[in-house]
Design a protein around this motif. Structure first.
Motif, PDB file in Angstrom:
ATOM      1  N   LEU A  29       0.818  -1.223   0.000  1.00  0.00           N
ATOM      2  CA  LEU A  29       0.000   0.000   0.000  1.00  0.00           C
ATOM      3  C   LEU A  29       0.847   1.267   0.000  1.00  0.00           C
ATOM      4  O   LEU A  29       0.317   2.379   0.042  1.00  0.00           O
ATOM      5  CB  LEU A  29      -0.917   0.011   1.233  1.00  0.00           C
ATOM      6  CG  LEU A  29      -2.010  -1.072   1.287  1.00  0.00           C
ATOM      7  CD1 LEU A  29      -2.780  -0.986   2.595  1.00  0.00           C
ATOM      8  CD2 LEU A  29      -2.958  -0.942   0.098  1.00  0.00           C
ATOM      9  N   GLY A  30       2.180   1.093  -0.026  1.00  0.00           N
ATOM     10  CA  GLY A  30       3.073   2.237  -0.019  1.00  0.00           C
ATOM     11  C   GLY A  30       3.462   2.712   1.364  1.00  0.00           C
ATOM     12  O   GLY A  30       4.066   3.783   1.512  1.00  0.00           O
ATOM     13  N   GLY A  31       3.129   1.941   2.386  1.00  0.00           N
ATOM     14  CA  GLY A  31       3.447   2.323   3.754  1.00  0.00           C
ATOM     15  C   GLY A  31       4.631   1.545   4.303  1.00  0.00           C
ATOM     16  O   GLY A  31       5.315   0.800   3.588  1.00  0.00           O
ATOM     17  N   LYS A  32       4.849   1.720   5.591  1.00  0.00           N
ATOM     18  CA  LYS A  32       5.942   1.020   6.273  1.00  0.00           C
ATOM     19  C   LYS A  32       5.499   0.747   7.703  1.00  0.00           C
ATOM     20  O   LYS A  32       5.023   1.655   8.397  1.00  0.00           O
ATOM     21  CB  LYS A  32       7.215   1.869   6.271  1.00  0.00           C
ATOM     22  CG  LYS A  32       8.418   1.183   6.895  1.00  0.00           C
ATOM     23  CD  LYS A  32       9.657   2.076   6.804  1.00  0.00           C
ATOM     24  CE  LYS A  32      10.877   1.393   7.407  1.00  0.00           C
ATOM     25  NZ  LYS A  32      12.070   2.281   7.346  1.00  0.00           N
ATOM     26  N   ALA A  33       5.649  -0.496   8.139  1.00  0.00           N
ATOM     27  CA  ALA A  33       5.169  -0.896   9.462  1.00  0.00           C
ATOM     28  C   ALA A  33       6.322  -1.222  10.387  1.00  0.00           C
ATOM     29  O   ALA A  33       7.341  -1.792   9.960  1.00  0.00           O
ATOM     30  CB  ALA A  33       4.236  -2.091   9.352  1.00  0.00           C
ATOM     31  N   LEU A  34       6.158  -0.883  11.658  1.00  0.00           N
ATOM     32  CA  LEU A  34       7.046  -1.351  12.709  1.00  0.00           C
ATOM     33  C   LEU A  34       6.342  -2.504  13.402  1.00  0.00           C
ATOM     34  O   LEU A  34       5.217  -2.354  13.887  1.00  0.00           O
ATOM     35  CB  LEU A  34       7.346  -0.236  13.717  1.00  0.00           C
ATOM     36  CG  LEU A  34       8.273  -0.642  14.878  1.00  0.00           C
ATOM     37  CD1 LEU A  34       9.683  -0.887  14.376  1.00  0.00           C
ATOM     38  CD2 LEU A  34       8.279   0.417  15.976  1.00  0.00           C
ATOM     39  N   CYS A  35       6.996  -3.666  13.452  1.00  0.00           N
ATOM     40  CA  CYS A  35       6.424  -4.839  14.114  1.00  0.00           C
ATOM     41  C   CYS A  35       6.881  -4.874  15.565  1.00  0.00           C
ATOM     42  O   CYS A  35       8.083  -4.836  15.846  1.00  0.00           O
ATOM     43  CB  CYS A  35       6.844  -6.113  13.389  1.00  0.00           C
ATOM     44  SG  CYS A  35       6.131  -6.252  11.729  1.00  0.00           S
ATOM     45  N   ILE A  36       5.921  -4.931  16.481  1.00  0.00           N
ATOM     46  CA  ILE A  36       6.175  -4.846  17.917  1.00  0.00           C
ATOM     47  C   ILE A  36       5.855  -6.190  18.544  1.00  0.00           C
ATOM     48  O   ILE A  36       4.747  -6.710  18.369  1.00  0.00           O
ATOM     49  CB  ILE A  36       5.282  -3.760  18.554  1.00  0.00           C
ATOM     50  CG1 ILE A  36       5.432  -2.431  17.812  1.00  0.00           C
ATOM     51  CG2 ILE A  36       5.601  -3.599  20.039  1.00  0.00           C
ATOM     52  CD1 ILE A  36       4.340  -1.430  18.151  1.00  0.00           C
ATOM     53  N   PRO A  37       6.771  -6.785  19.303  1.00  0.00           N
ATOM     54  CA  PRO A  37       6.506  -8.106  19.882  1.00  0.00           C
ATOM     55  C   PRO A  37       5.473  -8.041  21.004  1.00  0.00           C
ATOM     56  O   PRO A  37       5.057  -6.960  21.436  1.00  0.00           O
ATOM     57  CB  PRO A  37       7.873  -8.533  20.420  1.00  0.00           C
ATOM     58  CG  PRO A  37       8.560  -7.234  20.731  1.00  0.00           C
ATOM     59  CD  PRO A  37       8.110  -6.283  19.661  1.00  0.00           C
ATOM     60  N   THR A  38       5.073  -9.191  21.480  1.00  0.00           N
ATOM     61  CA  THR A  38       4.101  -9.301  22.568  1.00  0.00           C
ATOM     62  C   THR A  38       4.480  -8.397  23.731  1.00  0.00           C
ATOM     63  O   THR A  38       5.609  -8.430  24.229  1.00  0.00           O
ATOM     64  CB  THR A  38       4.038 -10.753  23.074  1.00  0.00           C
ATOM     65  OG1 THR A  38       3.732 -11.619  21.982  1.00  0.00           O
ATOM     66  CG2 THR A  38       2.990 -10.903  24.158  1.00  0.00           C
ATOM     67  N   GLY A  39       3.538  -7.573  24.153  1.00  0.00           N
ATOM     68  CA  GLY A  39       3.764  -6.710  25.307  1.00  0.00           C
ATOM     69  C   GLY A  39       4.750  -5.578  25.082  1.00  0.00           C
ATOM     70  O   GLY A  39       5.088  -4.848  26.010  1.00  0.00           O
ATOM     71  N   GLY A  40       5.219  -5.406  23.848  1.00  0.00           N
ATOM     72  CA  GLY A  40       6.254  -4.397  23.606  1.00  0.00           C
ATOM     73  C   GLY A  40       7.529  -4.716  24.352  1.00  0.00           C
ATOM     74  O   GLY A  40       8.305  -3.813  24.679  1.00  0.00           O
ATOM     75  N   SER A  41       7.758  -6.002  24.596  1.00  0.00           N
ATOM     76  CA  SER A  41       8.865  -6.429  25.461  1.00  0.00           C
ATOM     77  C   SER A  41      10.052  -6.887  24.626  1.00  0.00           C
ATOM     78  O   SER A  41      10.070  -8.009  24.108  1.00  0.00           O
ATOM     79  CB  SER A  41       8.401  -7.552  26.391  1.00  0.00           C
ATOM     80  OG  SER A  41       7.378  -7.083  27.246  1.00  0.00           O
ATOM     81  N   ASP A  42      11.011  -5.993  24.479  1.00  0.00           N
ATOM     82  CA  ASP A  42      12.273  -6.294  23.814  1.00  0.00           C
ATOM     83  C   ASP A  42      13.275  -5.220  24.216  1.00  0.00           C
ATOM     84  O   ASP A  42      13.033  -4.450  25.153  1.00  0.00           O
ATOM     85  CB  ASP A  42      12.097  -6.362  22.292  1.00  0.00           C
ATOM     86  CG  ASP A  42      11.595  -5.066  21.668  1.00  0.00           C
ATOM     87  OD1 ASP A  42      11.472  -4.042  22.374  1.00  0.00           O
ATOM     88  OD2 ASP A  42      11.324  -5.069  20.445  1.00  0.00           O
ATOM     89  N   GLY A  43      14.396  -5.150  23.517  1.00  0.00           N
ATOM     90  CA  GLY A  43      15.431  -4.191  23.886  1.00  0.00           C
ATOM     91  C   GLY A  43      15.057  -2.747  23.673  1.00  0.00           C
ATOM     92  O   GLY A  43      15.724  -1.851  24.197  1.00  0.00           O
ATOM     93  N   LEU A  44      14.001  -2.490  22.916  1.00  0.00           N
ATOM     94  CA  LEU A  44      13.481  -1.130  22.748  1.00  0.00           C
ATOM     95  C   LEU A  44      12.484  -0.803  23.854  1.00  0.00           C
ATOM     96  O   LEU A  44      12.627   0.207  24.559  1.00  0.00           O
ATOM     97  CB  LEU A  44      12.824  -0.999  21.371  1.00  0.00           C
ATOM     98  CG  LEU A  44      12.038   0.270  21.080  1.00  0.00           C
ATOM     99  CD1 LEU A  44      12.925   1.510  21.215  1.00  0.00           C
ATOM    100  CD2 LEU A  44      11.416   0.205  19.673  1.00  0.00           C
ATOM    101  N   GLY A  45      11.468  -1.651  24.024  1.00  0.00           N
ATOM    102  CA  GLY A  45      10.447  -1.388  25.033  1.00  0.00           C
ATOM    103  C   GLY A  45      10.978  -1.360  26.450  1.00  0.00           C
ATOM    104  O   GLY A  45      10.403  -0.711  27.334  1.00  0.00           O
TER     105      GLY A  45
END
Length: 344
Positions: free
Chosen positions: A154-170
């Motif tokens: 569709l011409g967009g870009k998605a950020l995939c977020i793991p369960t609970g936003g729990s990773d080295g970013l969250g």
């Protein structure tokens, strides 16, 4: 040490209040030589009671914008607090949200009408895709890729977020919360011996544990598991911290031995509660005006009170329970509450 944080989208009303639980302390802790119990009200971070998830989403949304993303894709159970929080945060910041849920309910279905968090997902305008449990578990990575590709087409870009936003970013959200709650306590002239939270995806406990170590305090962080066993959460926290170190070039020596998880109060399973949980939730509401939920905070708080009565925290002076939110999860359990509340 001074902590250097990455960019952050301001979404939460922080600092959240730190409040004493005097009546519960008098009933459950004082007679057993336990500590003064406190509650960190992260259920009050705003955005329709988005609780702990909003702290993580501040860093996640900032990352999405920095990468030029216009869509947030994430996953969870049908009554996921994280998914509801993501839907609302996306709406507030002009992004799209797509939620990959495990369950059965369909919006507007007469048989299984949307309720609680699922209703809010739809009100916030999120796209919702619901999958049966087996398909969800076996194909989740493929489902993320499918929908990410859908938005690329569709011409967009998605950020995939793991369960609970729990990773080295969250994890940054609860590193920052650890700094905040310790400052709250310092303003009241004490250092808490214990910080306690529910552990569902592990990110909140990971951030609090890492944050305390970064700040050089001896406060012990204990997670009360609401699903999976202690080994799972230890490994998940180690993985989240490793991801954090890799992403941000961190060399801090994290001490794995300080991860404490209690898995004795999970009950029948994730999002399933016994009568003792419903009664504990009612008692917290009646003694302190605090609303917990049957999936996360109610289980953790019940486990905490049982451990206090059994002497686990005897001799400590101060314990802080981090209320991670989830009140919308109360309403789909209305029948169970009415069944078990007689006689309270």
């Amino acid at each position: 040490m001074a902590i250097q944080y990455p960019p952050r989208e301001r979404l939460a009303n922080v600092p959240t209040p730190l409040q004493p639980l005097n009546r519960i302390t008098e009933k459950y802790s004082t007679p057993y030589g336990g500590p003064q119990l406190w509650i960190k009200r992260d259920d009050l971070t705003e955005s329709a009671m988005s609780g702990n998830k909003l702290r993580k989403l501040e860093f996640i949304v900032a990352e999405a914008k920095a990468l030029g993303c216009d869509t947030l894709i994430t996953c969870g159970g049908e009554q996921s607090n994280h998914c509801r929080a993501t839907a609302l945060a996306a709406a507030k910041t002009g992004l799209r949200a797509h939620l990959i849920l495990r369950g059965k309910a369909l919006f507007g279905s007469d048989e299984l009408p949307a309720d609680g968090n699922l209703l809010v997902d739809h009100l916030a305008g999120a796209a919702v895709s619901v999958y049966p449990l087996r398909e969800y578990v076996e194909q989740l990575p493929a489902l993320f890729e499918y929908w990410a590709e859908h938005y690329r087409q569709l011409g967009g870009k998605a950020l995939c977020i793991p369960t609970g936003g729990s990773d080295g970013l969250g994890i940054w959200g609860y590193i920052k919360c650890a700094e905040e709650v310790l400052a709250d306590c310092a303003a009241l002239n004490f250092v808490p011996e214990h910080l306690v939270c529910a552990s569902g995806s592990g990110g909140t406990q990971a951030g609090l544990t890492l944050g305390c170590q970064l700040l050089g305090v001896a406060s012990a962080v204990t997670g009360y598991a609401v699903c999976d066993d202690a080994d799972y959460f230890v490994n998940k926290i180690v993985a989240d911290v490793a991801d954090w170190r890799q992403r941000y070039g961190q060399t801090f020596g994290f001490d794995k031995s300080k991860i404490q998880v209690t898995d004795s109060f999970i009950g029948p399973g994730y999002a399933l509660a016994g009568p003792e949980i419903y009664r504990t939730i009612a008692e917290a509401a009646q003694l302190e005006g605090i609303l917990l939920d049957p999936v996360y905070t109610g289980k953790a708080f019940h486990g905490l009170l049982e451990d206090v009565r059994n002497g686990k925290y005897r001799g400590s002076n101060h314990l802080v329970f981090v209320h991670t939110g989830g009140q919308f999860g109360v309403f789909p359990h209305r029948a169970e509450f009415m069944q078990y509340l007689d006689g309270l």
